[in-house]
Write an enzyme that holds these catalytic residues in place. Structure first.
Site, short mmCIF file in Angstrom:
data_model
loop_
_atom_site.label_atom_id
_atom_site.label_comp_id
_atom_site.label_asym_id
_atom_site.label_seq_id
_atom_site.Cartn_x
_atom_site.Cartn_y
_atom_site.Cartn_z
N SER A 1 -9.69 -5.36 -15.98
CA SER A 1 -8.56 -5.09 -15.08
C SER A 1 -7.57 -4.16 -15.77
O SER A 1 -7.41 -4.23 -17.00
CB SER A 1 -7.86 -6.41 -14.73
N TYR B 1 -4.15 -14.03 -17.84
CA TYR B 1 -5.14 -13.15 -17.19
C TYR B 1 -5.18 -11.79 -17.90
O TYR B 1 -6.26 -11.28 -18.22
CB TYR B 1 -4.75 -12.99 -15.73
N ALA C 1 -4.30 -11.05 -20.93
CA ALA C 1 -4.86 -11.20 -22.28
C ALA C 1 -6.38 -11.31 -22.22
O ALA C 1 -7.10 -10.72 -23.05
CB ALA C 1 -4.26 -12.43 -22.96
N LYS D 1 -8.34 -10.12 -19.86
CA LYS D 1 -8.92 -8.83 -19.45
C LYS D 1 -8.89 -7.83 -20.60
O LYS D 1 -9.78 -6.98 -20.71
CB LYS D 1 -8.18 -8.30 -18.22
#
Ligand SMILES: NC(=O)c1ccc[n+]([C@@H]2O[C@H](COP(=O)([O-])OP(=O)(O)OC[C@H]3O[C@@H](n4cnc5c(N)ncnc54)[C@H](O)[C@@H]3O)[C@@H](O)[C@H]2O)c1
Length: 256
Positions: A141, A154, A156, A158
């Site tokens: 992402s 999230y 971290a 990704k």
């Protein structure tokens, strides 16, 4: 057809970007094993893909954060497919919480799927591809590159995915195994839930952020726009591309 004869596994195939990828792979002539934890929707998408009449799709239950289950289901899938050329590892979950409140459970919930799930599925794919090469796609992402307000765990996870693919691209390149990440932005159940949980003021703030950050339309794209790039990365047209983080996000993630 761009994927005729390709033997593929897609994780997260019950919903969103992965479901669109299952449909696109089948349309382009691939054989697909689609896995997810949502069996009803996973089977429904597989049935829909089979009605397209080109490739063949089989659905299997799999929690990608369970290493034994990954090894077992991948062994079965590789036998069924007669080998493996492509893994599109797209399954994921999301949660928002201020960094100062994050617990060990919060970290496990997200890292188990995105990070452990990537290690387990990618290694299982490696074992099936090492004799002849292949293509691995992981859904990371832009949150892992530019950051994303309110989603520290999230983001971290990704970012960790990008460190992995950039390293493994070196380590597996001699076996002609390509590994890339996509950085998508598309309207899905995940984004509906994400924005649905916001109060009107917060939602307005996020909408303004998207408008300022995304040159192509100021908002999320469609799952079909992401699936088209997953077709490209699975196909021989991308045979000299590895270790890349490819943003399919209307231009949000420009510098990396
Ligand atoms: N939609 C976006 O704008 C966006 C942006 C950036 C990154 N991503 C990433 O793209 C991927 C797909 O997102 P989406 O928006 O299509 O989400 P989605 O919620 O629509 O679909 C995710 C799928 O993954 C499955 N899943 C969750 N945990 C699993 C597990 N442990 N094992 C197997 N399957 C599991 C879910 O059941 C679901 O079917 C995710 O990795 C997400 O983080 C999405």
């Amino acid at each position: 057809m761009q994927l005729e004869g390709k033997r593929t596994i897609v994780t997260g195939g019950a919903s969103g970007i992965a479901a669109a990828t299952v449909l696109a792979y089948a349309r382009e002539g691939a054989s697909v094993v689609s896995v997810d934890i949502n069996d009803e929707a996973g089977q429904r998408i597989a049935d829909e893909a089979n009605r397209l009449g080109s490739g063949k799709v089989t659905y299997r239950h799999l929690d990608i954060s369970d290493q034994d289950a990954v090894n077992h289901v991948f062994d079965e899938a590789v036998t069924l497919l007669g080998g493996l050329d492509v893994l599109a590892n797209i399954a994921g979950n999301e949660a928002q919480k201020p960094a100062e409140d994050v617990t060990a459970e919060d970290i496990d919930k997200i890292f188990n799927v995105h990070v452990k799930g990537m290690f387990f599925t990618n290694a299982a794919a490696y074992r099936a591809m090492q004799a002849h090469g292949g293509s691995i796609i992981n859904a990371s992402s832009g949150a892992g590159v530019t950051g994303y307000p309110g989603s520290p765990v999230y983001s971290a996870a990704k970012a960790a995915m990008l460190g992995y693919i950039r390293t493994v691209a070196f380590d597996w390149g001699d076996k002609l195994i390509r590994i890339n990440a996509i950085l998508p932005a598309a309207e899905t159940d995940m984004t509906k839930e994400h924005f649905g949980a916001m109060d009107p003021e917060t939602l307005a703030r996020y909408k303004a952020l998207y408008k300022s950050k995304i040159p192509l339309g100021g908002w999320l794209g469609t799952v079909e726009q992401i699936a088209a790039v997953n077709v490209f990365l699975a196909s021989d047209a991308s045979s000299f591309i590895t270790g890349q983080a490819i943003a399919v996000d209307g231009g949000w993630t420009m510098v990396r």
